[in-house]
Design a protein around this motif. Sequence first.
Motif, PDB file in Angstrom:
ATOM      1  N   MET A   1       0.848  -1.206   0.000  1.00  0.00           N
ATOM      2  CA  MET A   1       0.000   0.000   0.000  1.00  0.00           C
ATOM      3  C   MET A   1       0.880   1.251   0.000  1.00  0.00           C
ATOM      4  O   MET A   1       1.896   1.344   0.675  1.00  0.00           O
ATOM      5  CB  MET A   1      -0.879   0.015   1.274  1.00  0.00           C
ATOM      6  CG  MET A   1      -1.915  -1.083   1.298  1.00  0.00           C
ATOM      7  SD  MET A   1      -3.217  -0.880   0.079  1.00  0.00           S
ATOM      8  CE  MET A   1      -4.202   0.440   0.828  1.00  0.00           C
ATOM      9  N   ALA A   2       0.418   2.225  -0.757  1.00  0.00           N
ATOM     10  CA  ALA A   2       1.146   3.496  -0.792  1.00  0.00           C
ATOM     11  C   ALA A   2       0.930   4.239   0.512  1.00  0.00           C
ATOM     12  O   ALA A   2      -0.089   4.098   1.157  1.00  0.00           O
ATOM     13  CB  ALA A   2       0.632   4.346  -1.954  1.00  0.00           C
ATOM     14  N   ASP A   3       1.873   4.996   0.855  1.00  0.00           N
ATOM     15  CA  ASP A   3       1.776   5.768   2.096  1.00  0.00           C
ATOM     16  C   ASP A   3       1.316   7.173   1.725  1.00  0.00           C
ATOM     17  O   ASP A   3       2.077   8.007   1.264  1.00  0.00           O
ATOM     18  CB  ASP A   3       3.146   5.820   2.773  1.00  0.00           C
ATOM     19  CG  ASP A   3       3.053   6.594   4.072  1.00  0.00           C
ATOM     20  OD1 ASP A   3       1.999   7.221   4.317  1.00  0.00           O
ATOM     21  OD2 ASP A   3       4.047   6.574   4.813  1.00  0.00           O
ATOM     22  N   ASN A   4      -0.024   7.450   1.952  1.00  0.00           N
ATOM     23  CA  ASN A   4      -0.584   8.724   1.490  1.00  0.00           C
ATOM     24  C   ASN A   4      -0.005   9.925   2.216  1.00  0.00           C
ATOM     25  O   ASN A   4      -0.072  11.047   1.747  1.00  0.00           O
ATOM     26  CB  ASN A   4      -2.110   8.713   1.646  1.00  0.00           C
ATOM     27  CG  ASN A   4      -2.732   7.853   0.549  1.00  0.00           C
ATOM     28  OD1 ASN A   4      -2.010   7.360  -0.321  1.00  0.00           O
ATOM     29  ND2 ASN A   4      -4.046   7.693   0.590  1.00  0.00           N
TER      30      ASN A   4
ATOM     31  N   ARG B   1      -3.394  -4.498  -5.128  1.00  0.00           N
ATOM     32  CA  ARG B   1      -4.498  -3.613  -5.509  1.00  0.00           C
ATOM     33  C   ARG B   1      -5.131  -4.069  -6.814  1.00  0.00           C
ATOM     34  O   ARG B   1      -4.565  -4.859  -7.557  1.00  0.00           O
ATOM     35  CB  ARG B   1      -3.984  -2.181  -5.668  1.00  0.00           C
ATOM     36  CG  ARG B   1      -3.556  -1.582  -4.339  1.00  0.00           C
ATOM     37  CD  ARG B   1      -3.102  -0.163  -4.545  1.00  0.00           C
ATOM     38  NE  ARG B   1      -1.926  -0.127  -5.427  1.00  0.00           N
ATOM     39  CZ  ARG B   1      -1.720   0.829  -6.319  1.00  0.00           C
ATOM     40  NH1 ARG B   1      -2.598   1.790  -6.500  1.00  0.00           N
ATOM     41  NH2 ARG B   1      -0.628   0.802  -7.048  1.00  0.00           N
ATOM     42  N   ARG B   2      -6.304  -3.489  -7.098  1.00  0.00           N
ATOM     43  CA  ARG B   2      -6.938  -3.686  -8.390  1.00  0.00           C
ATOM     44  C   ARG B   2      -6.071  -2.946  -9.408  1.00  0.00           C
ATOM     45  O   ARG B   2      -5.814  -1.757  -9.248  1.00  0.00           O
ATOM     46  CB  ARG B   2      -8.328  -3.056  -8.327  1.00  0.00           C
ATOM     47  CG  ARG B   2      -9.215  -3.426  -9.472  1.00  0.00           C
ATOM     48  CD  ARG B   2     -10.600  -2.811  -9.235  1.00  0.00           C
ATOM     49  NE  ARG B   2     -10.564  -1.353  -9.345  1.00  0.00           N
ATOM     50  CZ  ARG B   2     -11.507  -0.627  -9.969  1.00  0.00           C
ATOM     51  NH1 ARG B   2     -12.545  -1.224 -10.517  1.00  0.00           N
ATOM     52  NH2 ARG B   2     -11.430   0.678 -10.013  1.00  0.00           N
TER      53      ARG B   2
ATOM     54  N   ASP C   1       0.933  -2.466  -9.407  1.00  0.00           N
ATOM     55  CA  ASP C   1      -0.196  -2.912 -10.238  1.00  0.00           C
ATOM     56  C   ASP C   1      -0.574  -1.941 -11.348  1.00  0.00           C
ATOM     57  O   ASP C   1      -1.737  -1.819 -11.708  1.00  0.00           O
ATOM     58  CB  ASP C   1      -1.431  -3.194  -9.354  1.00  0.00           C
ATOM     59  CG  ASP C   1      -1.136  -4.225  -8.286  1.00  0.00           C
ATOM     60  OD1 ASP C   1      -0.752  -5.344  -8.657  1.00  0.00           O
ATOM     61  OD2 ASP C   1      -1.251  -3.879  -7.101  1.00  0.00           O
ATOM     62  N   LEU C   2       0.430  -1.229 -11.843  1.00  0.00           N
ATOM     63  CA  LEU C   2       0.181  -0.344 -12.981  1.00  0.00           C
ATOM     64  C   LEU C   2       0.553  -1.038 -14.277  1.00  0.00           C
ATOM     65  O   LEU C   2       1.569  -1.719 -14.359  1.00  0.00           O
ATOM     66  CB  LEU C   2       1.046   0.922 -12.883  1.00  0.00           C
ATOM     67  CG  LEU C   2       0.617   2.020 -11.932  1.00  0.00           C
ATOM     68  CD1 LEU C   2       1.588   3.209 -12.087  1.00  0.00           C
ATOM     69  CD2 LEU C   2      -0.816   2.468 -12.239  1.00  0.00           C
TER      70      LEU C   2
ATOM     71  N   GLY D   1      -8.677  -2.996 -13.658  1.00  0.00           N
ATOM     72  CA  GLY D   1      -9.930  -2.585 -13.046  1.00  0.00           C
ATOM     73  C   GLY D   1     -10.482  -1.311 -13.658  1.00  0.00           C
ATOM     74  O   GLY D   1     -11.694  -1.114 -13.754  1.00  0.00           O
ATOM     75  N   ILE D   2      -9.586  -0.447 -14.057  1.00  0.00           N
ATOM     76  CA  ILE D   2     -10.002   0.837 -14.616  1.00  0.00           C
ATOM     77  C   ILE D   2      -8.919   1.283 -15.602  1.00  0.00           C
ATOM     78  O   ILE D   2      -7.739   0.977 -15.422  1.00  0.00           O
ATOM     79  CB  ILE D   2     -10.208   1.904 -13.491  1.00  0.00           C
ATOM     80  CG1 ILE D   2     -10.937   3.147 -13.997  1.00  0.00           C
ATOM     81  CG2 ILE D   2      -8.875   2.302 -12.878  1.00  0.00           C
ATOM     82  CD1 ILE D   2     -12.453   2.988 -14.053  1.00  0.00           C
TER      83      ILE D   2
END
Lengths: 461, 461
Positions: B1-4, B82-83, B152-153, B182-183
Amino acid sequence: MADNSKIDEVLSTLDENLPQSLDRLMEFLRIPSISTDPAYKDRVRQAADWLCAELASLGFEASVRDTPGHPMVVAHSQKGDRRPALFYGHYDVQPVDPLELWDRPPFEPEIQDTPNGKVIRGRGSSDDKGQLMTFVEAARAWKEIHGSLPSDLVLLFEGEEESGSPSLRPFLRENAAELRAGIAMICDTSLYADGRPAITTQLRGLYGDEIILRGADRDLHSGGFGGLAANPLQVLVDILSGIKDADGRITLPGFYDGVEELTEELRADWEALGFDAGEFLSRVGLKHPIGERGRTGLEMVWNRPTFEINGITGGYTGEGFKTVLPAEARAKVSFRLTGAQNPGKIRDSFRAYVRARVPADCAVEFQDHGASPASRMDISDPAFAAAKAALTEEWGREAAYIGAGGSIPIAGDFKEILGMDTMLIGFARDDDRIHSPNEKYDLESFAKGARSWVRILAALS
Amino acid sequence: MADNSKIDEVLSTLDENLPQSLDRLMEFLRIPSISTDPAYKDRVRQAADWLCAELASLGFEASVRDTPGHPMVVAHSQKGDRRPALFYGHYDVQPVDPLELWDRPPFEPEIQDTPNGKVIRGRGSSDDKGQLMTFVEAARAWKEIHGSLPSDLVLLFEGEEESGSPSLRPFLRENAAELRAGIAMICDTSLYADGRPAITTQLRGLYGDEIILRGADRDLHSGGFGGLAANPLQVLVDILSGIKDADGRITLPGFYDGVEELTEELRADWEALGFDAGEFLSRVGLKHPIGERGRTGLEMVWNRPTFEINGITGGYTGEGFKTVLPAEARAKVSFRLTGAQNPGKIRDSFRAYVRARVPADCAVEFQDHGASPASRMDISDPAFAAAKAALTEEWGREAAYIGAGGSIPIAGDFKEILGMDTMLIGFARDDDRIHSPNEKYDLESFAKGARSWVRILAALS
């Protein structure tokens, strides 16, 4: 006065001298008098000189008269006590291209046998040298028997008919007193379709206009503007589609003012022609008359006014597709006019109709393409009945009064400038290929045409 | 997960490194990757290689993939939980002619000061190299702070977008498993007119057709046939004029099946845009919206289907006038489609309507010019709200869901072949002169575009 008892002698003389008449016509046809091409300027004058010399040798007082373009040839017979008649023809011819489609050189004419009889093949044989020479040869035979030409004849031969007759109207105006006659005769038309002799007594007029509609200041992309911005092509089709109703009638206010129903006499003549609209249309790949409801085929083409769209352009018209809303759309349109319709009033009505339907975001501009009223001859003039009877006698079948769907501007000019009605009498046939390669004139048209003029001249005496 | 929590650090890094980002963009712009001109084939590949090397240097698993035309560049970041999201751009550019209208050589880009701020001037600066590099630079800054790329890019860069994307659909089919995400995100669109950030969530479809009407087997003279013979131009205008009624609604049976009214959410977003149809039209010399009665301007261009006449030709269209009844008339027409309208059914309805109105003496033929349905994104997908919020934060004004009146076929291909919705997000401006001389991209678009992607990537994590 002419001695009508001598008609048979004149006709026999014509028949006997047919070989010499044809020799003269061949000589005339060999002169390439193409009026539209400046390279042939001297040859056009050569044809005028040749014709003038022929007429002078017959005893006409003949002259070649200069104009700003090609010359006129004018000739007069001796003064008599009759109402004078004017005969018109033209000595210029159409260009010959495409030359490769001719079976022989266009200016080396010859008599050919065909399944339909002998023909004179060559440029100008039908349009109009062969036709005008029918009259000249009739006058020659007349003189041989009578010792003099028919009195009170004026002959007018033009050298610019195939290039729009730019000098004709000024020439008629400047020489009106000399040229004005009781009746005019033009020999530049055809027999009726089945070979029946005919006198054309009415011609439709014409008013041509162009609508130029402009919308946005550039072509627009239909993705960005479609559904929001005015499309001049849509405006144009809506306007054009509204001009005729479902019965084929024209909706412009006042449009039918002056349109006249056929007289009983003309209706009977036209019905006797047995015109078959389906057969007529079948020659061009069609079948069904599509004009005004409740009108006969001949009424549709000869006696009813029309609205026609002659050309439309706008938007992308090349290969493939572009989703463009065009900045501009154009249509060329015309109205054929009949009876006493006033072209100026119809133009006003048409333009007002268009302007009222142009949305705020479009601008409209018109480009005038000319207007001329219909021509209707006064067939109560006894010359018409006399000529009709003469044609009937020569061809062995009832001659008819017919109409023409197109215009012959010279007839209108004679009426407007000289106050003369015109008898349009000609002996061409629909398959003469005038203006096309391998033009021909039937030998029968030439021989019986000359005989017809002898009878008409006698009848008019 | 990215760290926002690190977003601000990433954004600062982007700002600090802007000069180097611009240097890289300039290097990319100097490669003349014109895809339509075979002479530039090697240069197109050079651009693909350059881009692939850039991506590889960032840690993407990147490759240049051959197609029958120009290559694709595909890149993947590391696998996460991630998606996955797919980002699309294109590295080919439009031709540059007319070269003489450029103020400087199109492939020698520079930063220029203008009254509206700094711009990057050069071919491809806006369409689409500048736009796609906003994403690459966002990824670079992300990695610098996080130590790794966003997970996931999938990146897909095409080299044939300006020549109709002939290889794209086969490539998507052959590599569907690898590319499906996903998008999708496409960075090839503009900010809304006033500079407001926007996500395009619906595109109109398109169905194009051509009507070819034939009457007689040759052009006819209106004097001889006018009033009697069918005129294909008249038939055409009557048909075309009947397709819309006086309220601007299309009369074809079943045409509005599938058309959808705006949701309350979209209606509110669109109203907030303050679209002024008169002002919009004034840029092209118009003033008055002319579409369907009772619809707002934005509905007319984004959410309502249309019928447009894109081109008509028939008859005589040159200088002057010819009184011809043409043998043939043609119209290119198109329909913009919305909602769930079925292009095939509309084609059937249109052609049946036309055929029923062609008289017996005319033949009609159609030439298909393609059909694609409208695209509507599922904005209930949380990615949309996330991206919208991110754009709002970056630009300091409410981002909007907007529509587009045209089509972007790639979005349709993603949906049809890969089952993905697309977020169309771009930072170009209407005055960027894409496809024209002196193309530019605002420096603000480049800098804030890259920052926008950082925020969107964080929001999607």
